[in-house]
Design a protein around this motif. Structure first.
Motif, PDB file in Angstrom:
ATOM      1  N   TYR A  96      72.264  87.493 -39.321  1.00 53.25           N
ATOM      2  CA  TYR A  96      72.361  89.144 -39.421  1.00 53.25           C
ATOM      3  C   TYR A  96      73.689  89.537 -39.282  1.00 53.25           C
ATOM      4  N   LYS A  97      74.499  88.999 -38.274  1.00 55.66           N
ATOM      5  CA  LYS A  97      75.699  89.764 -38.016  1.00 55.66           C
ATOM      6  C   LYS A  97      76.873  89.552 -39.185  1.00 55.66           C
ATOM      7  N   MET A  98      76.706  88.249 -39.838  1.00 62.85           N
ATOM      8  CA  MET A  98      77.514  87.965 -40.725  1.00 62.85           C
ATOM      9  C   MET A  98      77.217  88.766 -41.922  1.00 62.85           C
ATOM     10  N   ALA A  99      75.928  89.071 -42.256  1.00 61.92           N
ATOM     11  CA  ALA A  99      75.240  89.783 -43.461  1.00 61.92           C
ATOM     12  C   ALA A  99      75.832  91.214 -43.173  1.00 61.92           C
ATOM     13  N   ARG A 100      75.908  91.850 -41.998  1.00 64.59           N
ATOM     14  CA  ARG A 100      76.590  93.306 -41.658  1.00 64.59           C
ATOM     15  C   ARG A 100      78.197  93.189 -42.160  1.00 64.59           C
ATOM     16  N   ILE A 101      78.851  91.924 -41.973  1.00 63.53           N
ATOM     17  CA  ILE A 101      80.220  91.913 -42.207  1.00 63.53           C
ATOM     18  C   ILE A 101      80.478  91.853 -43.626  1.00 63.53           C
ATOM     19  N   PHE A 102      79.580  90.948 -44.472  1.00 65.45           N
ATOM     20  CA  PHE A 102      79.565  90.987 -45.851  1.00 65.45           C
ATOM     21  C   PHE A 102      79.453  92.268 -46.708  1.00 65.45           C
ATOM     22  N   ASP A 103      78.496  93.227 -46.029  1.00 70.52           N
ATOM     23  CA  ASP A 103      78.048  94.462 -46.325  1.00 70.52           C
ATOM     24  C   ASP A 103      79.683  95.448 -46.286  1.00 70.52           C
ATOM     25  N   LEU A 104      80.212  95.210 -45.215  1.00 71.21           N
ATOM     26  CA  LEU A 104      81.377  96.027 -44.874  1.00 71.21           C
ATOM     27  C   LEU A 104      82.543  95.661 -45.755  1.00 71.21           C
ATOM     28  N   VAL A 105      82.747  94.275 -45.961  1.00 71.47           N
ATOM     29  CA  VAL A 105      83.595  93.653 -46.879  1.00 71.47           C
ATOM     30  C   VAL A 105      83.506  94.311 -48.151  1.00 71.47           C
ATOM     31  N   GLN A 106      82.369  94.380 -48.919  1.00 67.16           N
ATOM     32  CA  GLN A 106      82.230  94.841 -50.188  1.00 67.16           C
ATOM     33  C   GLN A 106      82.402  96.391 -50.226  1.00 67.16           C
ATOM     34  N   ALA A 107      82.425  97.130 -48.966  1.00 65.72           N
ATOM     35  CA  ALA A 107      82.302  98.442 -49.117  1.00 65.72           C
ATOM     36  C   ALA A 107      83.997  98.777 -49.190  1.00 65.72           C
ATOM     37  N   VAL A 108      84.603  97.863 -48.304  1.00 64.71           N
ATOM     38  CA  VAL A 108      86.285  98.290 -48.011  1.00 64.71           C
ATOM     39  C   VAL A 108      87.061  97.490 -49.027  1.00 64.71           C
ATOM     40  N   ALA A 109      86.819  96.382 -49.782  1.00 64.52           N
ATOM     41  CA  ALA A 109      87.582  95.579 -50.252  1.00 64.52           C
ATOM     42  C   ALA A 109      88.458  96.253 -51.255  1.00 64.52           C
ATOM     43  N   ASP A 110      88.022  97.236 -51.978  1.00 67.96           N
ATOM     44  CA  ASP A 110      88.625  97.583 -53.209  1.00 67.96           C
ATOM     45  C   ASP A 110      89.195  98.985 -52.936  1.00 67.96           C
ATOM     46  N   THR A 111      89.935  98.980 -51.456  1.00 70.15           N
ATOM     47  CA  THR A 111      90.456 100.388 -51.160  1.00 70.15           C
ATOM     48  C   THR A 111      91.756  99.686 -50.457  1.00 70.15           C
ATOM     49  N   THR A 112      92.703 100.824 -50.106  1.00 74.76           N
ATOM     50  CA  THR A 112      93.834 100.619 -49.498  1.00 74.76           C
ATOM     51  C   THR A 112      93.925 100.373 -48.092  1.00 74.76           C
ATOM     52  N   THR A 113      92.754 100.845 -47.455  1.00 74.05           N
ATOM     53  CA  THR A 113      92.515 100.656 -46.140  1.00 74.05           C
ATOM     54  C   THR A 113      93.061  99.586 -45.302  1.00 74.05           C
ATOM     55  N   THR A 114      93.883  99.704 -44.209  1.00 72.63           N
ATOM     56  CA  THR A 114      94.249  98.691 -43.367  1.00 72.63           C
ATOM     57  C   THR A 114      92.905  98.120 -42.733  1.00 72.63           C
ATOM     58  N   ILE A 115      92.969  96.737 -42.584  1.00 79.18           N
ATOM     59  CA  ILE A 115      91.730  96.089 -41.833  1.00 79.18           C
ATOM     60  C   ILE A 115      92.258  95.360 -40.777  1.00 79.18           C
ATOM     61  N   LEU A 116      91.384  95.480 -39.464  1.00 79.48           N
ATOM     62  CA  LEU A 116      91.929  94.628 -38.356  1.00 79.48           C
ATOM     63  C   LEU A 116      90.456  93.624 -38.140  1.00 79.48           C
ATOM     64  N   MET A 117      91.081  92.480 -38.276  1.00 80.89           N
ATOM     65  CA  MET A 117      89.882  91.325 -38.056  1.00 80.89           C
ATOM     66  C   MET A 117      90.189  90.623 -36.263  1.00 80.89           C
ATOM     67  N   THR A 118      88.995  90.796 -35.741  1.00 81.24           N
ATOM     68  CA  THR A 118      89.153  90.156 -34.432  1.00 81.24           C
ATOM     69  C   THR A 118      88.279  89.013 -34.377  1.00 81.24           C
ATOM     70  N   GLY A 119      88.401  88.274 -33.281  1.00 79.71           N
ATOM     71  CA  GLY A 119      87.579  87.044 -33.182  1.00 79.71           C
ATOM     72  C   GLY A 119      88.357  85.885 -32.736  1.00 79.71           C
ATOM     73  N   ALA A 120      87.641  84.670 -32.092  1.00 79.29           N
ATOM     74  CA  ALA A 120      88.152  83.507 -31.524  1.00 79.29           C
ATOM     75  C   ALA A 120      88.757  82.814 -32.717  1.00 79.29           C
ATOM     76  N   SER A 121      89.852  82.016 -32.372  1.00 75.50           N
ATOM     77  CA  SER A 121      90.372  80.953 -33.360  1.00 75.50           C
ATOM     78  C   SER A 121      89.326  80.017 -33.973  1.00 75.50           C
ATOM     79  N   GLY A 122      89.496  79.888 -35.345  1.00 77.31           N
ATOM     80  CA  GLY A 122      88.479  79.040 -35.937  1.00 77.31           C
ATOM     81  C   GLY A 122      87.032  79.668 -36.583  1.00 77.31           C
ATOM     82  N   THR A 123      87.198  80.896 -36.368  1.00 75.86           N
ATOM     83  CA  THR A 123      85.999  81.792 -36.747  1.00 75.86           C
ATOM     84  C   THR A 123      85.838  82.068 -38.344  1.00 75.86           C
ATOM     85  N   GLY A 124      87.165  81.922 -38.963  1.00 84.27           N
ATOM     86  CA  GLY A 124      87.085  82.222 -40.580  1.00 84.27           C
ATOM     87  C   GLY A 124      87.988  83.609 -40.626  1.00 84.27           C
TER      88      GLY A 124
END
Length: 462
Positions: free
Chosen positions: A150-178
């Motif tokens: 479910y956490k990844m599903a929420r991330i996918f929804d967020l990606v679809q919402a911001v993908a086609d914008t110019t907004t700067t995106i910060l991704m956090t998470g341990a090495s190897g998480t994708g």
């Protein structure tokens, strides 16, 4: 020569038109004749043409107009312009608009044939590039990020919402998480997908080279700068630049990155000329930048500038339900790559994989499955085929070890894990989770509060 290529020939002179078509037919091409702009436009709508040969002067339009239509609607089609009234001005205009070549009448057969062969080789390259780009886009779609969490599903929804914008995106998470894979998915879901995606690992380069790598340098800017070099930001102009491990950037580099983020401007090393770029910026960090700000190692103004949309990728240990899906995916993939017979995995081996802590996350799982596919001598993968340290750790986690503590304390962590797993399985629906655990909802709320799960739910907005 490209055999049986479809060629559209457009000329208002019927004799020349028939002559060109007959010559090209004898050379193995399939030709379609058109005497006007309207006939040519109608033919283009009915079938695909590898090449268009058009006279610059045709009724109800011009060859230049037809070139414009082809470039806009049929980008894989190459155009050759011919005329009996050639001028330098019209030739330059045609080439600027994307014509492959410009020939003047009377046309020499050998010149025409050579030009057609070269143009069709160019068309073949364009088609191949388009095919490869399509494969690349398909490879980096969200559908290829395997998860039912479910956490990844929420991330996918967020990606679809911001993908086609110019907004700067910060991704956090341990090495190897994708993080890199998700950055590419964001790029290929945006209108910038036809432009470059450029990835830079800031941690892999010393500070002295990182500035040159990002912003470029002019000749003589430093020892060894024997020629001018464009930086990654300029290479990604119109597209996306992905800066991984941004937390390691030095204070000086952080100031320069802040300016790029604010104004999309920079200067190459050793130059006073300001360069403007239209680049979408995605950043990633495997450390807590808020803590880095408190410690004085990361600029506060830069942190607030990049912390517009934050995507936190959970470690694999928090996505236990995804492990069977990922294992099956990697098994199919590596059996195909290495030409191995299809492998299956036993329940015991899968249990070991799900109990392991996965410090290297999905990347570690991918590597272990590839190793297993290569070394397993049977079609059934068992615990003996897994790395011994993985099996040992998974048994320690599930084993009956004891350290001095009360029974209530000893049972707390397993109970918390069971409740968390039940919540994950029911998308954190409390009523369904309580029913699955066979306890009443009040008891579930008390236990969630005791173990800090209610606070976690509030942070996730669940």
């Amino acid at each position: 020569m490209m055999e049986k290529a479809n060629v559209l020939v457009v000329d208002d002179d019927r004799i020349i038109l028939d002559s060109l078509c007959e010559f090209l037919n004898l050379e193995g091409y399939i030709t379609t004749a058109a005497e006007s702009f309207a006939e040519a436009a109608a033919a283009l709508q009915k079938r695909f043409f590898s090449l268009v040969i058009a006279d610059v002067n045709i009724p109800d339009g011009s060859g230049i107009d037809l070139l414009s239509v082809v470039r806009k609607n049929y980008p894989q089609t190459v155009v050759i312009i011919i005329t009996g009234y050639g001028t330098i001005e019209s030739a330059v205009e045609a080439i600027k608009m994307g014509a492959y070549e410009y020939l003047t009448k009377p046309i020499v057969d050998d010149d025409l044939l050579l030009c057609v062969e070269r143009a069709l080789r160019q068309q073949s390259i364009l088609s191949e590039n388009r095919r490869l780009r399509g494969q690349l886009e398909q490879k980096h779609t969200l559908d290829n990020i395997i998860s039912q969490d479910y956490k990844m599903a929420r991330i996918f929804d967020l990606v679809q919402a911001v993908a086609d914008t110019t907004t700067t995106i910060l991704m956090t998470g341990a090495s190897g998480t994708g993080k890199s894979m998700l950055a590419k998915a964001i790029h290929y879901h945006s209108s910038r997908k036809e432009k470059p995606f450029v990835e830079v690992s800031c941690g892999a380069l010393p500070e002295t080279l990182l500035e040159s790598e990002l912003f470029g340098h002019v000749r003589g800017a430093f020892t060894g700068a024997v020629r001018e070099k464009d930086g990654k930001f300029l290479a990604a102009d119109g597209g996306t630049v992905f800066l991984d491990e941004i937390s390691v950037a030095s204070p000086v580099m952080q100031v320069k990155l802040l300016r790029v983020l604010q104004d999309r401007q920079f200067e190459a090393v050793g130059s006073n000329e300001t360069i403007n770029v239209d680049t979408r910026i995605i950043l990633a960090s495997n450390s807590n930048l808020a803590e880095e700000v408190k410690a004085g190692r990361f600029r506060e103004d830069l942190y607030y500038r990049i912390n517009v949309v934050t995507i936190h990728l959970p470690p694999l240990a928090e996505r236990i339900g995804d492990i069977p899906l990922l294992v099956e995916h990697f098994l199919r993939r590596f059996c195909r790559i290495h030409g191995k017979e299809k492998r299956n995995i036993t329940a015991e081996a899968m249990d070991c994989l799900q109990r392991y802590s996965w410090p290297g996350n999905v990347r570690e799982l991918e590597n272990i499955i590839e190793r297993t596919v290569l070394l397993c001598k049977d079609t059934q993968i068992d615990t003996d085929d897994l790395p011994s340290e993985l099996v040992m750790q998974s048994r320690v986690v599930s084993g009956p070890g004891f350290k001095q503590m009360g029974l209530k304390e000893a049972l707390a962590e397993p109970e918390k894990a069971v409740i968390r797993a039940a919540l994950d399985a029911n998308n954190w629906n409390r009523q369904n989770t309580a029913r699955a655990l066979q306890i009443n909802r009040t008891t579930l709320y008390k236990k969630m509060k005791r173990y800090g799960l209610e606070d976690e739910a509030a942070k996730l907005g669940l």
